[in-house]
Motif scaffolding. Structure first.
Motif, PDB file in Angstrom:
ATOM      1  N   HIS A  88       7.061   4.058 -16.107  1.00  0.00           N
ATOM      2  CA  HIS A  88       6.581   4.974 -15.333  1.00  0.00           C
ATOM      3  C   HIS A  88       7.894   5.706 -14.488  1.00  0.00           C
ATOM      4  CE1 HIS A  88       6.853   1.464 -12.689  1.00  0.00           C
ATOM      5  NE2 HIS A  88       7.042   2.298 -11.681  1.00  0.00           N
ATOM      6  N   ALA A  89       7.636   6.814 -13.867  1.00  0.00           N
ATOM      7  CA  ALA A  89       8.861   7.608 -13.483  1.00  0.00           C
ATOM      8  C   ALA A  89       8.257   8.399 -11.981  1.00  0.00           C
ATOM      9  CB  ALA A  89       9.480   8.509 -14.163  1.00  0.00           C
ATOM     10  N   ARG A  90       9.325   9.182 -11.523  1.00  0.00           N
ATOM     11  CA  ARG A  90       8.743   9.995 -10.444  1.00  0.00           C
ATOM     12  C   ARG A  90       9.617  11.452 -10.551  1.00  0.00           C
ATOM     13  NH1 ARG A  90      10.701   9.542  -4.190  1.00  0.00           N
ATOM     14  NH2 ARG A  90      12.353  11.302  -5.303  1.00  0.00           N
ATOM     15  N   THR A  91       8.744  12.568 -10.280  1.00  0.00           N
ATOM     16  CA  THR A  91       9.632  13.619 -10.253  1.00  0.00           C
ATOM     17  C   THR A  91       9.971  14.020  -8.703  1.00  0.00           C
ATOM     18  OG1 THR A  91       7.403  15.142 -10.085  1.00  0.00           O
ATOM     19  CG2 THR A  91       8.262  14.356 -12.441  1.00  0.00           C
ATOM     20  N   PRO A  92      10.868  15.069  -8.786  1.00  0.00           N
ATOM     21  CA  PRO A  92      10.985  15.694  -7.402  1.00  0.00           C
ATOM     22  C   PRO A  92       9.876  16.477  -6.767  1.00  0.00           C
ATOM     23  CG  PRO A  92      12.746  16.013  -8.948  1.00  0.00           C
ATOM     24  CD  PRO A  92      11.745  15.751  -9.518  1.00  0.00           C
ATOM     25  N   PHE A  93       9.735  16.448  -5.285  1.00  0.00           N
ATOM     26  CA  PHE A  93       8.822  17.022  -4.717  1.00  0.00           C
ATOM     27  C   PHE A  93       9.062  17.734  -3.519  1.00  0.00           C
ATOM     28  CE2 PHE A  93       8.948  12.874  -3.201  1.00  0.00           C
ATOM     29  CZ  PHE A  93       8.579  12.845  -1.892  1.00  0.00           C
ATOM     30  N   SER A  94       8.228  18.422  -3.101  1.00  0.00           N
ATOM     31  CA  SER A  94       8.576  19.145  -1.831  1.00  0.00           C
ATOM     32  C   SER A  94       7.035  18.952  -0.941  1.00  0.00           C
ATOM     33  CB  SER A  94       8.938  20.702  -1.741  1.00  0.00           C
ATOM     34  OG  SER A  94       7.831  21.368  -2.316  1.00  0.00           O
ATOM     35  N   GLY A  95       7.289  18.882   0.370  1.00  0.00           N
ATOM     36  CA  GLY A  95       5.874  18.701   1.036  1.00  0.00           C
ATOM     37  C   GLY A  95       5.616  17.224   1.351  1.00  0.00           C
ATOM     38  N   PRO A  96       4.551  16.961   2.049  1.00  0.00           N
ATOM     39  CA  PRO A  96       3.985  15.567   2.079  1.00  0.00           C
ATOM     40  C   PRO A  96       3.578  14.736   1.006  1.00  0.00           C
ATOM     41  CG  PRO A  96       2.340  16.926   2.845  1.00  0.00           C
ATOM     42  CD  PRO A  96       3.476  17.920   2.781  1.00  0.00           C
ATOM     43  N   ARG A  97       3.783  13.641   0.589  1.00  0.00           N
ATOM     44  CA  ARG A  97       3.555  12.932  -0.467  1.00  0.00           C
ATOM     45  C   ARG A  97       3.468  11.365  -0.015  1.00  0.00           C
ATOM     46  NH1 ARG A  97       5.852   9.637  -4.577  1.00  0.00           N
ATOM     47  NH2 ARG A  97       4.863   9.977  -6.588  1.00  0.00           N
ATOM     48  N   LYS A  98       2.402  10.866  -0.347  1.00  0.00           N
ATOM     49  CA  LYS A  98       2.447   9.412  -0.076  1.00  0.00           C
ATOM     50  C   LYS A  98       1.431   8.727  -1.376  1.00  0.00           C
ATOM     51  CE  LYS A  98       0.597   5.762   3.121  1.00  0.00           C
ATOM     52  NZ  LYS A  98      -0.050   5.487   4.338  1.00  0.00           N
ATOM     53  N   VAL A  99       2.248   7.928  -1.937  1.00  0.00           N
ATOM     54  CA  VAL A  99       1.832   6.822  -3.161  1.00  0.00           C
ATOM     55  C   VAL A  99       2.298   5.561  -2.694  1.00  0.00           C
ATOM     56  CG1 VAL A  99       1.779   6.491  -5.458  1.00  0.00           C
ATOM     57  CG2 VAL A  99       1.965   8.905  -4.850  1.00  0.00           C
ATOM     58  N   VAL A 100       1.248   4.653  -3.072  1.00  0.00           N
ATOM     59  CA  VAL A 100       1.305   3.160  -2.483  1.00  0.00           C
ATOM     60  C   VAL A 100       1.069   2.636  -3.968  1.00  0.00           C
ATOM     61  CG1 VAL A 100       0.840   3.520  -0.139  1.00  0.00           C
ATOM     62  CG2 VAL A 100      -1.025   2.851  -1.802  1.00  0.00           C
ATOM     63  N   VAL A 101       1.660   1.219  -3.911  1.00  0.00           N
ATOM     64  CA  VAL A 101       1.753   0.568  -5.131  1.00  0.00           C
ATOM     65  C   VAL A 101       1.332  -0.932  -4.911  1.00  0.00           C
ATOM     66  CG1 VAL A 101       3.139  -0.410  -7.054  1.00  0.00           C
ATOM     67  CG2 VAL A 101       3.775   1.933  -5.912  1.00  0.00           C
ATOM     68  N   ALA A 102       0.563  -1.483  -6.057  1.00  0.00           N
ATOM     69  CA  ALA A 102       0.522  -3.093  -5.836  1.00  0.00           C
ATOM     70  C   ALA A 102       1.023  -3.564  -7.117  1.00  0.00           C
ATOM     71  CB  ALA A 102      -0.993  -3.082  -5.803  1.00  0.00           C
ATOM     72  N   MET A 103       1.104  -4.838  -7.415  1.00  0.00           N
ATOM     73  CA  MET A 103       1.542  -5.546  -8.704  1.00  0.00           C
ATOM     74  C   MET A 103       0.911  -6.825  -8.539  1.00  0.00           C
ATOM     75  SD  MET A 103       5.605  -4.469  -8.198  1.00  0.00           S
ATOM     76  CE  MET A 103       5.723  -4.416  -6.558  1.00  0.00           C
ATOM     77  N   SER A 104       0.746  -7.447 -10.067  1.00  0.00           N
ATOM     78  CA  SER A 104       0.445  -8.884 -10.156  1.00  0.00           C
ATOM     79  C   SER A 104       0.538  -9.245 -11.254  1.00  0.00           C
ATOM     80  CB  SER A 104      -1.320  -8.389  -9.767  1.00  0.00           C
ATOM     81  OG  SER A 104      -2.093  -8.312 -11.015  1.00  0.00           O
ATOM     82  N   ARG A 105       0.245 -10.557 -11.544  1.00  0.00           N
ATOM     83  CA  ARG A 105       0.205 -11.158 -12.680  1.00  0.00           C
ATOM     84  C   ARG A 105       1.738 -11.482 -13.217  1.00  0.00           C
ATOM     85  NH1 ARG A 105      -4.228 -10.353 -17.128  1.00  0.00           N
ATOM     86  NH2 ARG A 105      -5.258 -10.798 -15.509  1.00  0.00           N
TER      87      ARG A 105
END
Length: 338
Positions: free
Chosen positions: A315-332
Motif C-alpha cells: 500500500h501507499a499514499r498519494t499527496p492530498f489537500s484539505g482534511p483527510r483522516k484514515v485510521v489503521v489496525a493490524m493483526s496476526r
C-alpha cells in the motif's frame, strides 16, 4: 498511461467502482481490491460481519484485498470492533519507521507525513523480521483532492521484477538506522519505550545489532528478507522496503544536505545488500518502475474499510489537500526468525 477497470457485485442498484490501473500481463485475474457492498441501505459492518466473513477470508487468500463500501460505520470504535472480530488481537505499532498517533487500543493514524509528500508502495514493517499479516484502513474523512491509498499485488511485483534483481534481493538486505531528536525519529518513539535496557531487550529478541552513540543517539543494523514465501498460500512475494530506506528515496537536494551534515554512513536510514555492499541507485530505479506498473488506485469514500493481506498486497499514499483522516489496525503477527 492507465486503463479503467470496473468491479461490480450482484446488486445492480450499486454504482460500479472504477479503478485506475497500469496495464499488467495478468489482467484476467480478479480485480484488486474485491468490492463488497451492503445488501440494503443502512446495513452496518457489524450486522454484515457473519455473512461476509467467509467471502472476505476467501478473497484475502486469492486476491489479497477487500474493499467494504457503503456500510454504516458510526465511529472508530465500530471499526475497531470489526477488525478485532477476525479472531486475532490488534497489534501495537512497534519498531516504527514513520510517525503515527494512537487513536484507540490497536488503532492508529495513518502515517503522519506532510500532505504534499508521496508515500511509496510498501508492505507494512517489511523492513524487519516480524510483521502483521493483516492490515485494515478505515476512511473517516476523504480528502477532496488526492489522498488515495494505492495498492499493488506483491506476487505480481515479484514475477515482473527483472530476474537478476529478484535473485540478488533473495540473498537479503541490511537495514541501517540512526535515531536522534535532530533527524528522523528518536529511539523512544520508534521502540515505544523509555529505557535503554528495554531497547536492548527488544533488539536481542529481534536479532538486531545496536550501538549507543553520543547525545543519546542509537544505531541499529538488521539483516532482513528481500523476498519472502507466504506462509499460507506458499507463493513468493516481493517483501522489503529497500526503495524507501535507500538514500535514493530522498529528494536530491535533501540527500546532498544530509550527507554534508552527517556523512553517508550516518544517514538516518539506509539499506545495503546483506553483505554490507552498497545498492546502486539504478537498481532501485528499476524496482520503482515495477512498483509503478503494478499500482492500483481508487478514490476513498467516507466510511470505506479496506482489508489487506499485508504480504500479498502493498500500500501507499498519494499527496492530498484539505482534511483527510484514515485510521489503521493490524493483526496476526508473523516472523521468519528462527
Amino acid at each position: 498511461m492507465s486503463t479503467a477497470i470496473t468491479a461490480t457485485i450482484d446488486t445492480p442498484s450499486q454504482t460500479p467502482l472504477t479503478f485506475s490501473r497500469h496495464p499488467r500481463p495478468d489482467a484476467g485475474r480478479d480485480v484488486l481490491p474485491v468490492l463488497l457492498q451492503p445488501l440494503h441501505p443502512g446495513q452496518t459492518l457489524a450486522q454484515a460481519r457473519d455473512a461476509l466473513s467467509g467471502q472476505i477470508e476467501a478473497h484475502l487468500r486469492s486476491v489479497g484485498g477487500v474493499l467494504l463500501r457503503g456500510f454504516e460505520v458510526p465511529g472508530v470504535a465500530d471499526f475497531q470492533q470489526f477488525a478485532a472480530s477476525f479472531g486475532d488481537p490488534l497489534l501495537r505499532y512497534e519498531f516504527a519507521s514513520t510517525p503515527r498517533s494512537s487513536v484507540a487500543n490497536g488503532i492508529y493514524t495513518s502515517t503522519e507525513y506532510p500532505a504534499h509528500q508521496h508515500i511509496p508502495l510498501h508492505n507494512e514493517q517489511a523492513y524487519t523480521r516480524e510483521w502483521p499479516m493483516r492490515i485494515w484502513f478505515h476512511c473517516v474523512t476523504a480528502s477532496p483532492t488526492g489522498g488515495e491509498t494505492p495498492i499493488a499485488d506483491s506476487r505480481a511485483i515479484y514475477r515482473r521484477m527483472p530476474a537478476a534483481i529478484r535473485e540478488r534481493f533473495a540473498q537479503g538486505l541490511l537495514y541501517v538506522r540512526h535515531y536522534s531528536h535532530d533527524f528522523d525519529l528518536p529511539w523512544q518513539d520508534v521502540f515505544g519505550v523509555q529505557t535503554r535496557a528495554e531497547v536492548e531487550a527488544f533488539c536481542r529478541r529481534q536479532h538486531i545489532e545496536w550501538q549507543w552513540l553520543e547525545d543519546d543517539g542509537l544505531r541499529t543494523r538488521q539483516r532482513c528478507q528481500g523476498v519472502e514465501r507466504h506462509p499460507v498460500t506458499g507463493e513468493m512475494v516481493w517483501f522489503n522496503q529497500a526503495h524507501l530506506f535507500h538514500a535514493s528515496n530522498l529528494a536530491p537536494e535533501v540527500r546532498a544536505s544530509l550527507i554534508d551534515l552527517v556523512g553517508e554512513d550516518q544517514l538516518p536510514r539506509n539499506v545495503c545488500w546483506a553483505d554490507g555492499t552498497a545498492i546502486d541507485d539504478a537498481v532501485l530505479d528499476q524496482v520503482r518502475e515495477v512498483l509503478a506498473a503494478e499500482t492500483v488506485i481508487f478514490p476513498w469514500q467516507a466510511g470505506d474499510v479496506l482489508m489487506l493481506d499485508n504480504m500479498l498486497v502493498a500500500h501507499a499514499r498519494t499527496p492530498f489537500s484539505g482534511p483527510r483522516k484514515v485510521v489503521v489496525a493490524m493483526s496476526r503477527s508473523h516472523t521468519n526468525l528462527d
